[in-house]
Design a protein around this motif. Structure first.
Motif, mmCIF file in Angstrom:
data_model
loop_
_atom_site.group_PDB
_atom_site.id
_atom_site.type_symbol
_atom_site.label_atom_id
_atom_site.label_comp_id
_atom_site.label_asym_id
_atom_site.label_seq_id
_atom_site.Cartn_x
_atom_site.Cartn_y
_atom_site.Cartn_z
ATOM 1 N N UNK A 217 3.460 32.896 6.122
ATOM 2 C CA UNK A 217 3.227 33.799 7.184
ATOM 3 C C UNK A 217 3.155 33.023 8.431
ATOM 4 N N UNK A 218 4.034 33.314 9.427
ATOM 5 C CA UNK A 218 3.936 32.567 10.798
ATOM 6 C C UNK A 218 3.629 33.449 11.864
ATOM 7 N N UNK A 219 3.419 34.926 11.700
ATOM 8 C CA UNK A 219 2.961 35.625 12.629
ATOM 9 C C UNK A 219 2.502 37.064 12.376
ATOM 10 N N UNK A 220 1.508 37.712 12.958
ATOM 11 C CA UNK A 220 1.288 38.981 12.099
ATOM 12 C C UNK A 220 0.128 39.727 13.139
ATOM 13 N N UNK A 221 0.381 41.123 13.209
ATOM 14 C CA UNK A 221 -0.776 41.846 13.875
ATOM 15 C C UNK A 221 -1.580 42.894 12.853
ATOM 16 N N UNK A 222 -2.033 42.361 11.694
ATOM 17 C CA UNK A 222 -2.757 43.177 10.901
ATOM 18 C C UNK A 222 -2.078 44.443 10.583
ATOM 19 N N UNK A 223 -1.035 44.535 10.343
ATOM 20 C CA UNK A 223 -0.038 45.722 10.159
ATOM 21 C C UNK A 223 0.629 46.408 11.132
ATOM 22 N N UNK A 224 0.322 45.930 12.427
ATOM 23 C CA UNK A 224 0.666 46.339 13.681
ATOM 24 C C UNK A 224 2.030 46.231 14.084
ATOM 25 N N UNK A 225 2.734 46.642 15.303
ATOM 26 C CA UNK A 225 3.903 46.409 15.529
ATOM 27 C C UNK A 225 4.425 45.191 16.077
ATOM 28 N N UNK A 226 5.043 44.194 15.043
ATOM 29 C CA UNK A 226 5.791 42.826 15.409
ATOM 30 C C UNK A 226 6.813 42.867 14.610
ATOM 31 N N UNK A 227 7.692 42.538 15.077
ATOM 32 C CA UNK A 227 9.377 42.269 14.515
ATOM 33 C C UNK A 227 10.100 41.283 15.246
ATOM 34 N N UNK A 228 11.293 40.955 14.659
ATOM 35 C CA UNK A 228 12.358 40.303 15.410
ATOM 36 C C UNK A 228 11.978 38.737 15.697
ATOM 37 N N UNK A 229 11.704 38.001 14.848
ATOM 38 C CA UNK A 229 11.359 36.764 15.133
ATOM 39 C C UNK A 229 12.509 35.815 15.613
ATOM 40 N N UNK A 230 12.422 35.109 16.593
ATOM 41 C CA UNK A 230 13.376 34.005 17.112
ATOM 42 C C UNK A 230 12.723 32.736 17.149
ATOM 43 N N UNK A 231 13.183 31.788 16.436
ATOM 44 C CA UNK A 231 12.556 30.248 16.770
ATOM 45 C C UNK A 231 13.478 29.514 17.385
ATOM 46 N N UNK A 232 12.746 28.682 18.334
ATOM 47 C CA UNK A 232 13.833 27.978 19.022
ATOM 48 C C UNK A 232 13.080 26.873 19.659
ATOM 49 N N UNK A 233 13.849 25.483 19.514
ATOM 50 C CA UNK A 233 13.149 24.444 19.860
ATOM 51 C C UNK A 233 13.572 23.872 21.317
ATOM 52 N N UNK A 234 12.541 23.632 22.089
ATOM 53 C CA UNK A 234 12.715 22.762 23.500
ATOM 54 C C UNK A 234 11.671 21.739 23.432
ATOM 55 N N UNK A 329 10.830 26.658 32.244
ATOM 56 C CA UNK A 329 9.507 26.209 31.451
ATOM 57 C C UNK A 329 8.516 25.710 32.797
ATOM 58 N N UNK A 330 7.153 26.283 32.688
ATOM 59 C CA UNK A 330 6.412 26.076 33.939
ATOM 60 C C UNK A 330 5.739 24.713 33.479
ATOM 61 N N UNK A 331 4.876 24.150 34.307
ATOM 62 C CA UNK A 331 4.245 22.910 34.109
ATOM 63 C C UNK A 331 3.599 22.683 32.748
ATOM 64 N N UNK A 332 2.956 23.720 32.249
ATOM 65 C CA UNK A 332 2.422 23.461 30.959
ATOM 66 C C UNK A 332 3.423 23.764 29.782
ATOM 67 N N UNK A 333 4.620 23.782 29.896
ATOM 68 C CA UNK A 333 5.622 24.045 28.934
ATOM 69 C C UNK A 333 5.902 25.474 28.484
ATOM 70 N N UNK A 334 5.719 26.439 29.137
ATOM 71 C CA UNK A 334 5.713 27.859 28.770
ATOM 72 C C UNK A 334 6.883 28.372 29.218
ATOM 73 N N UNK A 335 7.813 29.205 28.602
ATOM 74 C CA UNK A 335 8.902 29.683 29.050
ATOM 75 C C UNK A 335 8.555 30.901 30.096
ATOM 76 N N UNK A 336 9.466 30.760 31.359
ATOM 77 C CA UNK A 336 9.425 31.947 32.134
ATOM 78 C C UNK A 336 10.786 32.414 32.611
ATOM 79 N N UNK A 337 11.009 33.768 32.406
ATOM 80 C CA UNK A 337 12.336 34.541 32.594
ATOM 81 C C UNK A 337 12.267 34.626 34.282
ATOM 82 N N UNK A 338 13.855 34.327 34.390
ATOM 83 C CA UNK A 338 14.061 34.466 35.906
ATOM 84 C C UNK A 338 15.546 34.973 36.002
#
Length: 338
Positions: A217-234, A329-338
Motif C-alpha cells: 500500500x503506497x497511498x490511501x484515504x480510508x476508502x475515500x476518492x483517490x486513484x490514478x497513481x503516477x510515479x516519477x523520479x526527479x 520545482x521550487x526551492x524545497x524540491x516540490x513540483x509547481x505547474x506553470x
C-alpha cells in the motif's frame, strides 16, 4: 468497502453523446482562456490555464503519453478499444485509431461485454511499447489489468500478453489505473482506485507480468476518492502523483492533482507537511479554476524543455479535453505547474 468509483464508462465518454450540441463552439479556445482573479479558493496566481493544444483534443479521458524513438509523441486514452493520438510537436494532435480495433474478448468478463477500456499506461522500453490497461464495470471492483506490447504503437499492431493483476468483489482494492515504474533493473506496477487506495506489485522485467505475491500500500484515504497513481523520479526523489475527489461529472467535477514524495520507489511517501500518503496525505498542485473543471488523471513526461504534466479537464459545456502544462520545482524540491 466503498461500493462506487468515479469513472463510469458512460460518463467517461460523455463528450461523444453531446458532441452534436457543442460542435462549432470553438472548444480549442478553451485551452487559452483568461482566468478570473479569484474563483473559490483558487486564483490565477495559483494555477495557470492549460497550454495551447490543437487538433483532436476533445473527448479525452485519462491521457497517458510516451516519446517515440523518432522524437514524436504517442498518447493513449480511455475509449472503445483504447484510443490513440499522435503528435510531432506536443501541440497539434491527431486521432490514429485504436489499440484493439477488433475487440478484446479476454476482457469481457470484467467489462460485462462492453468494449470500453480504461486508463492505459504506455512506455517505450526494450525496443517496444508496453501498454497496461484496465477492464472493469462501473461501481464494481471486479476488475483486471492486462498487458499488450507493440513494436510500432500503431493501431492493430498490439499483441495481447495476458493478465497482470485482478481484483475480486471480496478484495479491498481495485485493479484499475495502472502505472509502470522502472527503477534500475526492477519493475513495478502501481495501480488502484477508491477502496483501500493505491497499491504496488512487482513485475518480471522479462515478461512485464506479475512476479511474486507482494501487495504494498503506497497511498490511501480510508476508502475515500483517490486513484490514478503516477510515479516519477526527479533528482533524489520519487514523486507519487494521484487524483483526489470526483471525476467524470462534467463541469461539476472536483478532480484535483496531488503529490507526495519518497527517497524510495516503494515509499513511504509523504506530502509537503510530512503527512504520509497512506494516511490521506497529499500536496495539491492543480485543481479546478475559472473555466477549467476537474483537472486530473495525470501523466508526467520528462521532455527536452521541462517535465510535462498531461491531464484531462472539463470545459464549461462539460466536454472532456486534453490539458498540458510544464512543471518546475521550487526551492524545497516540490513540483509547481506553470
Amino acid at each position: 468497502m466503498r461500493l462506487t468509483r468515479n469513472k463510469p464508462p458512460t460518463d467517461r465518454l460523455r463528450g461523444r453523446r453531446i458532441a452534436a450540441l457543442v460542435a462549432g463552439l470553438g472548444v480549442v479556445l478553451a485551452a487559452a482562456i483568461t482566468i478570473p482573479l479569484t474563483v473559490g479558493t483558487a486564483s490565477a496566481a495559483a494555477y495557470p490555464g492549460p497550454g495551447i493544444v490543437t487538433g483532436d483534443i476533445v473527448d479525452v479521458h485519462d491521457p497517458e503519453i510516451t516519446k517515440t524513438p523518432a522524437g514524436g509523441y504517442l498518447l493513449v486514452h480511455t475509449g472503445r478499444g483504447l484510443s490513440i493520438k499522435t503528435s510531432s510537436d506536443r501541440t497539434a494532435w491527431r486521432n490514429a485509431g485504436s489499440v484493439f480495433p477488433n475487440g478484446t474478448p479476454w476482457a469481457d468478463t470484467y467489462t460485462r461485454g462492453g468494449q470500453d477500456l480504461w486508463a492505459p499506461d504506455i512506455t517505450y522500453v526494450n525496443g517496444q511499447y508496453y501498454l497496461y490497461y484496465s477492464a472493469s464495470y462501473f461501481g464494481e471492483n471486479r476488475s483486471a489489468i492486462f498487458l499488450a506490447t507493440s513494436p510500432t504503437g500503431a493501431s492493430g499492431s498490439w499483441t495481447h500478453r495476458g493478465l497482470v493483476v485482478e481484483s475480486r468483489t471480496t478484495d479491498n482494492f481495485n485493479a484499475i489505473d495502472p502505472n509502470l515504474v522502472i527503477d534500475g533493473g526492477r519493475w513495478y506496477l502501481a495501480f488502484g482506485s477508491f477502496w483501500s487506495g493505491i497499491k504496488m506489485i512487482d513485475l518480471n522485467p522479462g515478461t512485464g507480468l506479475r512476479s511474486g505475491t507482494a501487495l504494498r500500500s503506497i497511498a490511501g484515504r480510508n476508502g475515500g476518492a483517490i486513484e490514478a497513481p503516477t510515479l516519477f523520479k526527479r533528482g533524489s526523489y520519487w514523486y507519487q502523483y494521484v487524483s483526489f475527489d470526483r471525476c467524470c461529472a462534467g463541469a461539476a467535477s472536483t478532480y484535483r492533482v496531488m503529490v507526495g514524495r519518497s527517497t524510495s520507489v516503494t515509499g513511504p511517501y509523504v506530502d509537503r507537511n510530512g503527512v504520509p500518503m497512506t494516511a490521506g496525505g497529499g500536496t495539491e498542485i492543480l485543481a479546478g479554476h475559472g473555466s477549467i473543471h476537474g483537472p486530473g488523471h495525470q501523466a508526467v513526461l520528462a521532455d527536452n524543455d521541462a517535465d510535462v504534466l498531461f491531464y484531462h479537464y472539463y470545459t464549461d459545456s462539460g466536454r472532456p479535453q486534453l490539458g498540458i502544462n510544464l512543471m518546475r520545482y521550487d526551492s524545497a524540491g516540490w513540483p509547481v505547474v506553470y
